[in-house]
Design an enzyme around this catalytic site. Structure first.
Site, PDB file in Angstrom:
ATOM      1  N   HIS A  78       0.866  -1.184   0.000  1.00 50.63           N
ATOM      2  CA  HIS A  78       0.000   0.000   0.000  1.00 50.63           C
ATOM      3  C   HIS A  78       0.901   1.231   0.000  1.00 50.63           C
ATOM      4  O   HIS A  78       1.882   1.280   0.755  1.00 50.63           O
ATOM      5  CB  HIS A  78      -0.879  -0.063   1.249  1.00 50.63           C
ATOM      6  CG  HIS A  78      -1.810   1.095   1.446  1.00 50.63           C
ATOM      7  ND1 HIS A  78      -2.297   1.870   0.422  1.00 50.63           N
ATOM      8  CD2 HIS A  78      -2.369   1.591   2.585  1.00 50.63           C
ATOM      9  CE1 HIS A  78      -3.097   2.787   0.923  1.00 50.63           C
ATOM     10  NE2 HIS A  78      -3.155   2.650   2.228  1.00 50.63           N
ATOM     11  N   ASP A  82       1.977   6.376   5.463  1.00 46.23           N
ATOM     12  CA  ASP A  82       2.255   5.753   6.758  1.00 46.23           C
ATOM     13  C   ASP A  82       2.951   4.398   6.563  1.00 46.23           C
ATOM     14  O   ASP A  82       3.536   3.861   7.503  1.00 46.23           O
ATOM     15  CB  ASP A  82       0.995   5.610   7.624  1.00 46.23           C
ATOM     16  CG  ASP A  82      -0.188   5.026   6.891  1.00 46.23           C
ATOM     17  OD1 ASP A  82      -0.242   5.098   5.653  1.00 46.23           O
ATOM     18  OD2 ASP A  82      -1.090   4.492   7.566  1.00 46.23           O
ATOM     19  N   ASP A 164      -3.775  -2.327   5.404  1.00 43.67           N
ATOM     20  CA  ASP A 164      -4.734  -1.632   6.276  1.00 43.67           C
ATOM     21  C   ASP A 164      -5.867  -2.553   6.753  1.00 43.67           C
ATOM     22  O   ASP A 164      -6.523  -2.257   7.768  1.00 43.67           O
ATOM     23  CB  ASP A 164      -5.370  -0.455   5.525  1.00 43.67           C
ATOM     24  CG  ASP A 164      -4.494   0.794   5.554  1.00 43.67           C
ATOM     25  OD1 ASP A 164      -3.583   0.878   6.399  1.00 43.67           O
ATOM     26  OD2 ASP A 164      -4.725   1.683   4.713  1.00 43.67           O
ATOM     27  N   TYR A 191     -11.608   1.652  13.772  1.00 38.93           N
ATOM     28  CA  TYR A 191     -10.809   1.738  12.543  1.00 38.93           C
ATOM     29  C   TYR A 191     -11.688   1.440  11.324  1.00 38.93           C
ATOM     30  O   TYR A 191     -11.666   2.151  10.314  1.00 38.93           O
ATOM     31  CB  TYR A 191      -9.673   0.718  12.648  1.00 38.93           C
ATOM     32  CG  TYR A 191      -8.672   0.753  11.539  1.00 38.93           C
ATOM     33  CD1 TYR A 191      -7.481   1.454  11.686  1.00 38.93           C
ATOM     34  CD2 TYR A 191      -8.893   0.065  10.350  1.00 38.93           C
ATOM     35  CE1 TYR A 191      -6.546   1.471  10.665  1.00 38.93           C
ATOM     36  CE2 TYR A 191      -7.974   0.075   9.339  1.00 38.93           C
ATOM     37  CZ  TYR A 191      -6.796   0.782   9.499  1.00 38.93           C
ATOM     38  OH  TYR A 191      -5.885   0.802   8.485  1.00 38.93           O
TER      39      TYR A 191
HETATM   40 FE1  FEO Z   1      -4.198   3.634   4.056  1.00 36.63          FE
HETATM   41 FE2  FEO Z   1      -2.446   2.814   6.954  1.00 36.63          FE
HETATM   42  O1  FEO Z   1      -2.750   3.613   5.265  1.00 36.63           O
END
Ligand code: FEO
Length: 400
Positions: A78, A82, A164, A191
């Site tokens: 991804h 982050d 994620d 989340y």
């Molecule tokens: Fe969609 Fe933890 O980044």
């Protein structure tokens, strides 16, 4: 944090971000983690990276297992920063020529983020990469959470690196679900409600796809939070349930107030809703973070929004909240609007317009009260609440 061997030859080498409290608008009261994994086989693979400012910490963790220059390839599941922000530092250290496996869209995104000539190897669903004793199998998971997202499955160990998916913004001393027990689930739910909610249709399809593949999943390793090794089926089942967005017999009153009038209305509406046997929580927008409110709304049937009118418009916190909620596209909700005003009173209509854009049907005409509610107008607020309560009861099968 020491690198931890999570399976023979497979290490968790990511970092904990203990102090972050705002993750692009999401409240991370306990911080978060950026997980990354090292597979030491005939070829050494690094699965994902971390935020740029933690890249040296990641490299230090790797160095306790193996010289980072011995990494043969990187998998980027991804490209959000982050997980990919640290790639520039990592690639520089291990060798810019090393292959970087990602989805086709991942290669495009990384090239936009990092103007370097990396050795991209775009892979699609079902493609495999042999590391030696182990095989990596890739599975594209578009929009979970970006168009580039993919999972990487280690066939021989039954480990799913899920980026994620199945994550939680949580930093604690624990690494595994068996160390946190059930108390990790509210973090996973928050989340889901705040990050993955707009994509529940795609997630349902993905879960069906994973089921059809009959993968032997012995551990799920997301890039945030604890790893699911005790019972990975628990989080898969939770996702199946959450994707349905079945509301409970609950209502949430979200509001802000200038001189306590809209707050008085909220209290009276709350009384009315509760009188119908509906669990209801009033949430002042300057007492609760928007991401906490969305987590409450996730389980609720009714969203009741209150705002004073400020300069012919919405109160700024209410506008912010409605903008945030709209992006998450919640399903199976009903709504209502209320607010106190002085002379023009546009806020209630503006809330109703936003609810309509979200396809949240209106339970009844919005309630506006000039200046201070008292006596009859407070009674009208209670009646307004009772009508909301009845609508919730009639449209939810069993108490949640
Ligand atoms: Fe969609 Fe933890 O980044």
């Amino acid at each position: 944090m020491e690198p931890l061997q999570i399976a023979p030859g497979i290490y968790s080498v990511g970092v904990r971000d203990w102090t972050i409290r705002d993750f692009h608008g999401y409240s991370t009261d306990l911080g978060t983690t950026y997980n990354a994994f090292l597979i030491v086989d005939e070829q050494v693979a690094l699965i994902d990276s971390v935020k740029a400012e933690f890249a040296d910490e990641l490299l230090a963790h790797i160095a306790r297992v193996i010289d980072p220059r011995r990494i043969d390839l990187v998998v980027s599941n991804h490209t959000e920063l982050d997980h990919a922000g640290g790639l520039a530092r990592v690639m520089h250290r291990i060798g810019e020529e090393k292959p970087l496996y990602c989805s086709k869209m991942g290669a495009k995104n990384l090239a936009r983020h990092f103007p370097r000539k990396w050795n991209y190897r775009a892979v699609g669903t079902g493609e495999e990469l042999r590391l030696g004793r182990r095989t990596l199998r890739f599975l594209e998971t578009r929009m979970i959470h970006w168009p580039d997202s993919m999972f990487t499955y280690v066939v021989e160990d039954g480990i799913l690196f899920s980026s994620d998916g199945f994550g939680q913004h949580y930093a604690g001393p624990e690494t595994f679900d068996d160390e946190t027990g059930e108390r990790i689930l509210p973090h996973a739910k928050k989340y889901f409600a705040n990050i993955l909610l707009p994509y529940t249709g795609l997630i349902e399809k993905l879960l069906q796809q994973v089921e059809a593949l009959r993968l032997d999943i012995r551990m799920i390793c997301p890039d945030h939070g604890v790893l699911w090794r005790k019972d990975p089926g628990r989080i898969l089942e939770a996702y199946r349930t959450w994707c349905r967005q079945e509301p409970g017999r609950r209502a949430v009153i979200v509001y802000d107030t200038m001189w306590h009038s809209t707050e008085k209305m909220a209290a009276a509406i709350h009384e009315g809703i509760a009188a119908e046997g509906v669990s209801c929580r009033p949430m002042h927008l300057r007492a609760f973070h928007r991401s906490e409110i969305v987590t409450e709304i996730f389980d609720a049937r009714a969203v009741v929004v209150g705002s004073p009118t400020l300069n012919n418009g919405l109160f700024p916190t209410v506008a912010d909240f409605l903008c945030y909620l709209k992006g998450l596209k919640p399903q199976n909700k009903i709504g209502a609007a209320f607010g106190s005003y002085g002379w023009s009173g546009e806020a209630v209509r503006l809330i109703e317009e936003e609810l309509e854009r979200m396809k949240i049907p209106r339970i009844q005409e919005g309630l506006r009260v000039p200046f201070v509610p008292e006596g009859e107008t407070l009674e009208a607020c209670r009646a307004f609440g009772r009508a909301i309560g009845r609508a919730v009861v009639e449209s939810t099968a069993v108490p949640a």
